[in-house]
Design a protein around this motif. Structure first.
Motif, PDB file in Angstrom:
ATOM      1  N   GLY A  68      34.052 154.466  16.705  1.00  0.00           N
ATOM      2  CA  GLY A  68      34.590 154.878  16.227  1.00  0.00           C
ATOM      3  C   GLY A  68      34.974 153.540  14.147  1.00  0.00           C
ATOM      4  O   GLY A  68      35.493 154.203  13.918  1.00  0.00           O
ATOM      5  N   VAL A  69      34.201 153.176  14.800  1.00  0.00           N
ATOM      6  CA  VAL A  69      33.839 152.098  12.912  1.00  0.00           C
ATOM      7  C   VAL A  69      33.002 152.749  11.784  1.00  0.00           C
ATOM      8  O   VAL A  69      32.015 153.495  12.273  1.00  0.00           O
ATOM      9  CB  VAL A  69      33.280 150.267  13.331  1.00  0.00           C
ATOM     10  CG1 VAL A  69      33.405 149.660  12.669  1.00  0.00           C
ATOM     11  CG2 VAL A  69      33.783 150.261  14.656  1.00  0.00           C
ATOM     12  N   PRO A  70      33.965 153.257  10.899  1.00  0.00           N
ATOM     13  CA  PRO A  70      33.453 153.934   9.973  1.00  0.00           C
ATOM     14  C   PRO A  70      32.174 153.059   9.263  1.00  0.00           C
ATOM     15  O   PRO A  70      32.558 151.864   8.841  1.00  0.00           O
ATOM     16  CB  PRO A  70      34.327 153.906   8.402  1.00  0.00           C
ATOM     17  CG  PRO A  70      35.896 153.219   9.398  1.00  0.00           C
ATOM     18  CD  PRO A  70      35.336 152.696  10.479  1.00  0.00           C
ATOM     19  N   ALA A  71      31.086 153.876   8.983  1.00  0.00           N
ATOM     20  CA  ALA A  71      29.872 153.021   8.346  1.00  0.00           C
ATOM     21  C   ALA A  71      29.480 153.557   6.742  1.00  0.00           C
ATOM     22  O   ALA A  71      28.240 153.815   6.324  1.00  0.00           O
ATOM     23  CB  ALA A  71      28.349 153.083   8.471  1.00  0.00           C
ATOM     24  N   ASP A  72      30.679 154.054   6.069  1.00  0.00           N
ATOM     25  CA  ASP A  72      30.516 154.008   4.494  1.00  0.00           C
ATOM     26  C   ASP A  72      31.387 153.495   4.335  1.00  0.00           C
ATOM     27  O   ASP A  72      32.293 152.420   4.045  1.00  0.00           O
ATOM     28  CB  ASP A  72      31.018 155.744   4.522  1.00  0.00           C
ATOM     29  CG  ASP A  72      32.347 156.141   5.848  1.00  0.00           C
ATOM     30  OD1 ASP A  72      33.363 155.716   5.468  1.00  0.00           O
ATOM     31  OD2 ASP A  72      32.451 157.692   5.545  1.00  0.00           O
ATOM     32  N   LEU A  76      36.203 148.505   6.347  1.00  0.00           N
ATOM     33  CA  LEU A  76      37.427 147.536   4.980  1.00  0.00           C
ATOM     34  C   LEU A  76      36.385 146.824   4.377  1.00  0.00           C
ATOM     35  O   LEU A  76      36.986 145.826   3.668  1.00  0.00           O
ATOM     36  CB  LEU A  76      38.344 147.268   5.978  1.00  0.00           C
ATOM     37  CG  LEU A  76      39.915 146.326   5.289  1.00  0.00           C
ATOM     38  CD1 LEU A  76      39.721 147.503   4.527  1.00  0.00           C
ATOM     39  CD2 LEU A  76      40.573 145.549   6.551  1.00  0.00           C
ATOM     40  N   ALA A  77      35.282 146.338   5.164  1.00  0.00           N
ATOM     41  CA  ALA A  77      34.463 145.225   4.506  1.00  0.00           C
ATOM     42  C   ALA A  77      33.536 145.906   3.394  1.00  0.00           C
ATOM     43  O   ALA A  77      33.689 145.061   2.814  1.00  0.00           O
ATOM     44  CB  ALA A  77      32.989 145.010   5.873  1.00  0.00           C
ATOM     45  N   VAL A  78      33.270 147.108   3.012  1.00  0.00           N
ATOM     46  CA  VAL A  78      33.254 147.575   2.052  1.00  0.00           C
ATOM     47  C   VAL A  78      34.088 147.136   1.739  1.00  0.00           C
ATOM     48  O   VAL A  78      33.177 147.565  -0.098  1.00  0.00           O
ATOM     49  CB  VAL A  78      32.154 148.963   2.473  1.00  0.00           C
ATOM     50  CG1 VAL A  78      31.505 149.319   0.662  1.00  0.00           C
ATOM     51  CG2 VAL A  78      30.925 148.977   3.591  1.00  0.00           C
ATOM     52  N   ARG A  79      35.002 147.481   1.106  1.00  0.00           N
ATOM     53  CA  ARG A  79      35.195 147.432   0.081  1.00  0.00           C
ATOM     54  C   ARG A  79      36.044 146.341   0.006  1.00  0.00           C
ATOM     55  O   ARG A  79      36.343 146.528  -1.798  1.00  0.00           O
ATOM     56  CB  ARG A  79      37.399 148.798   0.554  1.00  0.00           C
ATOM     57  CG  ARG A  79      37.176 150.241   0.994  1.00  0.00           C
ATOM     58  CD  ARG A  79      38.722 150.563   1.640  1.00  0.00           C
ATOM     59  NE  ARG A  79      39.837 150.116   1.930  1.00  0.00           N
ATOM     60  CZ  ARG A  79      40.793 149.675   1.611  1.00  0.00           C
ATOM     61  NH1 ARG A  79      40.783 150.488   3.180  1.00  0.00           N
ATOM     62  NH2 ARG A  79      41.722 149.927   1.186  1.00  0.00           N
ATOM     63  N   ALA A  80      35.803 145.216   1.154  1.00  0.00           N
ATOM     64  CA  ALA A  80      36.035 143.685   0.268  1.00  0.00           C
ATOM     65  C   ALA A  80      35.340 143.817  -0.901  1.00  0.00           C
ATOM     66  O   ALA A  80      35.317 143.303  -1.644  1.00  0.00           O
ATOM     67  CB  ALA A  80      35.982 143.218   1.717  1.00  0.00           C
ATOM     68  N   ALA A  81      34.022 144.445  -0.603  1.00  0.00           N
ATOM     69  CA  ALA A  81      32.057 143.402  -1.339  1.00  0.00           C
ATOM     70  C   ALA A  81      32.986 143.858  -2.418  1.00  0.00           C
ATOM     71  O   ALA A  81      32.638 143.727  -3.972  1.00  0.00           O
ATOM     72  CB  ALA A  81      31.075 144.469  -0.795  1.00  0.00           C
ATOM     73  N   GLY A 107      44.213 145.223  18.067  1.00  0.00           N
ATOM     74  CA  GLY A 107      45.418 144.673  18.065  1.00  0.00           C
ATOM     75  C   GLY A 107      45.124 142.909  17.588  1.00  0.00           C
ATOM     76  O   GLY A 107      46.015 142.231  17.463  1.00  0.00           O
ATOM     77  N   MET A 108      43.858 142.804  16.909  1.00  0.00           N
ATOM     78  CA  MET A 108      43.238 141.405  17.379  1.00  0.00           C
ATOM     79  C   MET A 108      42.603 141.677  15.752  1.00  0.00           C
ATOM     80  O   MET A 108      42.096 140.001  15.421  1.00  0.00           O
ATOM     81  CB  MET A 108      41.958 140.809  18.447  1.00  0.00           C
ATOM     82  CG  MET A 108      42.832 141.094  19.497  1.00  0.00           C
ATOM     83  SD  MET A 108      41.225 140.417  20.742  1.00  0.00           S
ATOM     84  CE  MET A 108      41.487 138.108  20.223  1.00  0.00           C
ATOM     85  N   GLY A 109      42.774 142.061  14.918  1.00  0.00           N
ATOM     86  CA  GLY A 109      42.255 142.313  13.524  1.00  0.00           C
ATOM     87  C   GLY A 109      41.329 141.621  13.415  1.00  0.00           C
ATOM     88  O   GLY A 109      40.234 141.325  12.403  1.00  0.00           O
ATOM     89  N   GLY A 110      40.636 142.803  14.045  1.00  0.00           N
ATOM     90  CA  GLY A 110      38.763 142.568  13.602  1.00  0.00           C
ATOM     91  C   GLY A 110      37.869 143.178  12.361  1.00  0.00           C
ATOM     92  O   GLY A 110      37.953 142.997  11.749  1.00  0.00           O
ATOM     93  N   GLY A 111      38.534 144.133  12.000  1.00  0.00           N
ATOM     94  CA  GLY A 111      38.233 144.648  11.329  1.00  0.00           C
ATOM     95  C   GLY A 111      38.562 143.990   9.989  1.00  0.00           C
ATOM     96  O   GLY A 111      38.329 143.877   8.648  1.00  0.00           O
ATOM     97  N   SER A 112      40.256 143.241   9.347  1.00  0.00           N
ATOM     98  CA  SER A 112      39.974 142.323   8.835  1.00  0.00           C
ATOM     99  C   SER A 112      39.587 140.811   9.122  1.00  0.00           C
ATOM    100  O   SER A 112      39.057 140.918   7.589  1.00  0.00           O
ATOM    101  CB  SER A 112      42.113 141.678   8.993  1.00  0.00           C
ATOM    102  OG  SER A 112      42.964 143.105   9.081  1.00  0.00           O
ATOM    103  N   ALA A 113      38.845 140.497   9.928  1.00  0.00           N
ATOM    104  CA  ALA A 113      37.935 139.578   9.756  1.00  0.00           C
ATOM    105  C   ALA A 113      36.984 139.795   9.463  1.00  0.00           C
ATOM    106  O   ALA A 113      36.303 139.282   9.044  1.00  0.00           O
ATOM    107  CB  ALA A 113      37.998 139.230  11.351  1.00  0.00           C
TER     108      ALA A 113
END
Length: 308
Positions: A68-72, A76-81, A107-113
């Motif tokens: 379910g992790v978006p690759a576009d 959130l990591a792409v937005r950060a870049a 609930g462990m903040g993986g996307g935020s990491a």
């Protein structure tokens, strides 16, 4: 950009987190909630490699289900870049290779990491030297948990969770975390909490949320037994209502030696505090024998860092 960075790119590692304490205030006019949280970064990491590219692209793999992790650009990591590129006027792009070990929507903040790691990686790759304060400003634009993934350690978060103050935590705290096969949507959990709080028998939430002093005293004293007496998560009632099967796992963990068991953040990952590493290993074995995936982690650990 130096030839070394051009050739090899940059690798950054960022930690997942556990909310030792999470108090949620009532819904505001905009639908958001003020919170008071005690975060601890733990030894379950996300790895992000950043390499030069003309475009902004991302690939995702890992030891957890990343379906379910978006690759576009929703990632959130792409937005950060892109934020870093905009901030420094970088004309090119970057390719991000994300290897995930933190449960997705757990609930462990993986996307935020991932986002925190991307900020640090792009800053290093493009030799921007933005500095800690500027990276934290960018992190706060991406989500409440991203600044903490940058900071690491143990911290108190207030407001939307992104107003951080470091908390002194001596010693080591050992946890066993039990991921779930299917994630929970954070907005859905908050929405359900509001629905439950509309009932007269449910606490409506503190007007101004605050971390219990006992939590901070236990952290300073390196005392997991005292910490267990004060851990709390206001989102737990909603997460368990949406996923009632989690109650059985919580009960098993607490009956099998955990000092305390709780839903991590918005769930559905469960976190069990233990007295020491040996107790954590015993609990991990017990939960694994019962058919659950169980991981022994410890905290606090450092925030997003370049790995050489």
């Amino acid at each position: 950009m130096s030839q070394a960075l051009e050739a090899s790119g940059v690798r950054v590692r960022a930690p997942g987190k556990i909310n030792l304490f999470f108090e949620v205030g009532g819904a505001q006019d905009d639908g958001y909630h003020d919170v008071a949280s005690a975060y601890q970064a733990v030894s379950l990491y996300e790895d992000v490699w950043a390499s030069p590219s003309d475009e902004f692209t991302v690939s995702i793999s890992g030891t957890v289900d990343v379906t379910g992790v978006p690759a576009d650009d929703r990632n959130l990591a792409v937005r950060a870049a892109r934020l870093v590129a905009q901030r420094i006027g970088h004309a090119g792009g970057v390719h991000l290779d994300i290897v995930k070990h933190v449960p997705v929507a757990g609930g462990m903040g993986g996307g935020s990491a991932d986002a925190a790691a991307a900020l640090v990686a792009c800053d290093a790759l493009w030799e921007a030297e933005l500095g800690t304060a500027e990276l934290h400003k960018l992190a706060a634009r991406l989500g409440a948990d991203v600044p903490f993934a940058l900071m690491g350690g143990t911290a108190v978060g207030t407001g939307r969770g992104d107003q951080l103050s470091p908390a002194l935590a001596k010693g080591r705290f050992d946890w066993v975390v039990v991921p779930s096969g299917a994630g929970l949507s954070t907005p859905d959990v908050y929405r359900h909490l509001d629905e439950l709080r509309a009932r007269p028998d449910i606490n409506a939430g503190a007007r101004v949320p605050a971390v219990a002093p006992g939590v901070l005293h236990a952290l300073r004293a390196a005392d997991p037994i005292a910490l267990a007496e004060h851990t709390r998560n206001d989102l737990q009632i909603a997460a368990l209502s949406l996923r009632p099967e989690l109650r059985e796992v919580l009960e098993l963990g607490e009956e099998s030696g955990a000092l305390a068991g709780m839903v991590s953040g918005s769930g559905p990952t469960l976190a069990f505090l233990t007295v020491d590493p040996e107790s954590a290993l015993e609990l991990q074995i017990t939960l694994s024998a019962a058919g659950y995936e169980a991981l022994h982690v410890h905290g606090p650990v450092a925030g997003a860092r370049v790995v050489t």
